[in-house]
Scaffold this motif. Sequence first.
Motif, mmCIF file in Angstrom:
data_model
loop_
_atom_site.group_PDB
_atom_site.id
_atom_site.type_symbol
_atom_site.label_atom_id
_atom_site.label_comp_id
_atom_site.label_asym_id
_atom_site.label_seq_id
_atom_site.Cartn_x
_atom_site.Cartn_y
_atom_site.Cartn_z
ATOM 1 N N ASP A 63 1.022 -0.867 0.216
ATOM 2 C CA ASP A 63 -0.495 -0.102 0.031
ATOM 3 C C ASP A 63 1.043 1.195 -0.062
ATOM 4 N N PHE A 64 1.107 1.127 -1.399
ATOM 5 C CA PHE A 64 2.481 2.404 -1.244
ATOM 6 C C PHE A 64 1.522 3.632 -1.323
ATOM 7 N N HIS A 65 0.626 4.104 -2.401
ATOM 8 C CA HIS A 65 -0.564 4.509 -3.005
ATOM 9 C C HIS A 65 1.114 5.899 -3.475
ATOM 10 N N TYR A 66 2.091 5.734 -4.185
ATOM 11 C CA TYR A 66 3.051 6.434 -4.367
ATOM 12 C C TYR A 66 1.999 7.631 -4.817
ATOM 13 N N ASP A 67 1.496 9.183 -4.801
ATOM 14 C CA ASP A 67 1.313 10.063 -5.874
ATOM 15 C C ASP A 67 1.011 11.134 -5.320
ATOM 16 N N GLY A 68 2.378 11.702 -4.608
ATOM 17 C CA GLY A 68 3.030 12.475 -3.998
ATOM 18 C C GLY A 68 2.233 13.590 -2.952
ATOM 19 N N LEU A 69 1.028 13.123 -2.641
ATOM 20 C CA LEU A 69 0.374 13.196 -1.166
ATOM 21 C C LEU A 69 1.136 12.014 -0.827
ATOM 22 N N ARG A 70 0.692 11.236 -0.394
ATOM 23 C CA ARG A 70 0.385 9.893 0.455
ATOM 24 C C ARG A 70 1.632 8.821 1.674
ATOM 25 N N LEU A 71 2.611 9.799 0.183
ATOM 26 C CA LEU A 71 3.946 9.041 0.823
ATOM 27 C C LEU A 71 5.028 9.404 0.558
ATOM 28 N N SER A 72 6.168 10.223 1.695
ATOM 29 C CA SER A 72 6.873 11.190 1.333
ATOM 30 C C SER A 72 8.035 10.224 0.641
ATOM 31 N N GLU A 73 8.740 10.739 -0.297
ATOM 32 C CA GLU A 73 10.398 10.358 -0.506
ATOM 33 C C GLU A 73 10.850 10.056 0.488
ATOM 34 N N ALA A 74 10.929 10.743 1.259
ATOM 35 C CA ALA A 74 12.182 10.152 2.692
ATOM 36 C C ALA A 74 11.190 8.374 3.323
ATOM 37 N N MET A 75 10.213 8.855 3.227
ATOM 38 C CA MET A 75 9.500 7.415 3.971
ATOM 39 C C MET A 75 10.081 6.026 3.569
ATOM 40 N N LEU A 76 9.780 6.460 1.996
ATOM 41 C CA LEU A 76 9.840 5.033 0.825
ATOM 42 C C LEU A 76 11.536 5.435 0.626
ATOM 43 N N GLU A 77 12.311 5.853 1.075
ATOM 44 C CA GLU A 77 13.385 5.525 0.733
ATOM 45 C C GLU A 77 14.179 5.504 1.863
ATOM 46 N N LYS A 78 13.462 5.410 3.412
ATOM 47 C CA LYS A 78 14.062 4.828 4.042
ATOM 48 C C LYS A 78 13.349 3.376 4.379
ATOM 49 N N ALA A 79 12.243 3.190 3.929
ATOM 50 C CA ALA A 79 11.811 1.737 4.014
ATOM 51 C C ALA A 79 12.523 0.301 2.700
ATOM 52 N N ILE A 80 12.836 1.243 1.435
ATOM 53 C CA ILE A 80 13.874 0.357 0.851
ATOM 54 C C ILE A 80 15.411 0.060 1.643
ATOM 55 N N ALA A 81 15.617 0.857 2.609
ATOM 56 C CA ALA A 81 16.972 0.633 3.104
ATOM 57 C C ALA A 81 16.657 -0.163 4.193
ATOM 58 N N VAL A 82 15.661 0.165 4.731
ATOM 59 C CA VAL A 82 15.179 -0.714 6.144
ATOM 60 C C VAL A 82 15.347 -2.379 5.256
ATOM 61 N N SER A 83 14.411 -2.509 4.649
ATOM 62 C CA SER A 83 14.654 -3.935 3.532
ATOM 63 C C SER A 83 16.036 -4.958 2.875
ATOM 64 N N ASN A 84 16.646 -3.396 2.280
ATOM 65 C CA ASN A 84 18.351 -4.244 2.137
ATOM 66 C C ASN A 84 18.976 -4.733 3.414
ATOM 67 N N GLN A 85 18.862 -3.500 4.337
ATOM 68 C CA GLN A 85 19.756 -3.990 5.655
ATOM 69 C C GLN A 85 19.368 -5.575 6.423
ATOM 70 N N ALA A 86 17.961 -5.687 5.704
ATOM 71 C CA ALA A 86 17.796 -6.653 6.533
ATOM 72 C C ALA A 86 18.229 -7.713 5.306
ATOM 73 N N LYS A 87 18.558 -7.591 4.558
ATOM 74 C CA LYS A 87 19.621 -8.686 4.008
ATOM 75 C C LYS A 87 18.213 -10.182 3.268
ATOM 76 N N PRO A 88 16.618 -9.847 2.279
ATOM 77 C CA PRO A 88 15.928 -10.742 2.421
ATOM 78 C C PRO A 88 16.081 -11.883 1.302
ATOM 79 N N ASP A 89 15.690 -13.078 1.470
ATOM 80 C CA ASP A 89 15.934 -13.962 0.672
ATOM 81 C C ASP A 89 15.221 -13.208 -0.741
#
Length: 276
Positions: A35-61
């Motif tokens: 549920d990103f709802h990426y449209d310039g209003l409902r999700l900030s670039e900072a939040m998205l960037e942090k979420a991607i960084a957190v995912s990568n730091q977890a080293k998921p399979d």
Amino acid sequence: MHWLLSGPLSVDKLTVKIAGLPASLQSKKLVQMSDFHYDGLRLSEAMLEKAIAVSNQAKPDLVLLTGDYVTTSPEPIHTLALRLKHLQSNYGTYAILGNHDIRHRNAKTEVTAALTNIGVRVLWNEIAYPWGKELPLVGLADRYSREFNPEPVMNQLDSATPRIVLSHNPDTAEILQAWRVDLQLSGHTHGGQIAIPGLGPMLPYHKNILPKIPLKVRRRLPFLRKDYFVLRHWEWAQGLHRIGKNQLYVNRGLGTYLPGRLFCPPEVTVITLQSE
């Protein structure tokens, strides 16, 4: 969406036990985002960037995306795809679509193409085998699509075979009790966005509260102007649930609608698989 309305990102970690999980898949790690709802209003670039960084730091399979990448027009998916291209995993990124991804004409095609172009495998009533035949990954059409029909998909699998199912709307867990589902991953609810401690999501109480709010106030606040139907089973609005013999996990999502979130932070989920 300003962080005051969305709240800080939560990284929710859990271990899920799966009966008959092969030894080779013991402790495999999944990351779920929804549920990103990426449209310039409902999700900030900072939040998205942090979420991607957190995912990568977890080293998921595996990275698993459970729908609603856009809100209205599908056009923002192209920019979002450029961000999601940075997701890292050992066995790839898989996705399903949500109700917002199929709402507008050609949206399903455009969203699917944009994700496919960055190497994300989009599943629409399909089965994938990122780890081979021992743990299939099932991706279903959205509950509100005319093509939602789990029977021919689920019946392709032997009942003795463990599986993970991606289904955007958690209400489908009721239907999916007809089959073995070791872990269903869903989103859609945003956790209710506003949670009342001790009571849960506020939205189910909306019908009773709305008539008590003066009409003048309702007219000034768009989110109070009408009744909303989001979910039948609000008891499954977030977190891990046992549905009969099956397991369901509902991610609270990253995007945020007005009036914002309260006691219901946006979420990246890190799931470790263990044998039962």
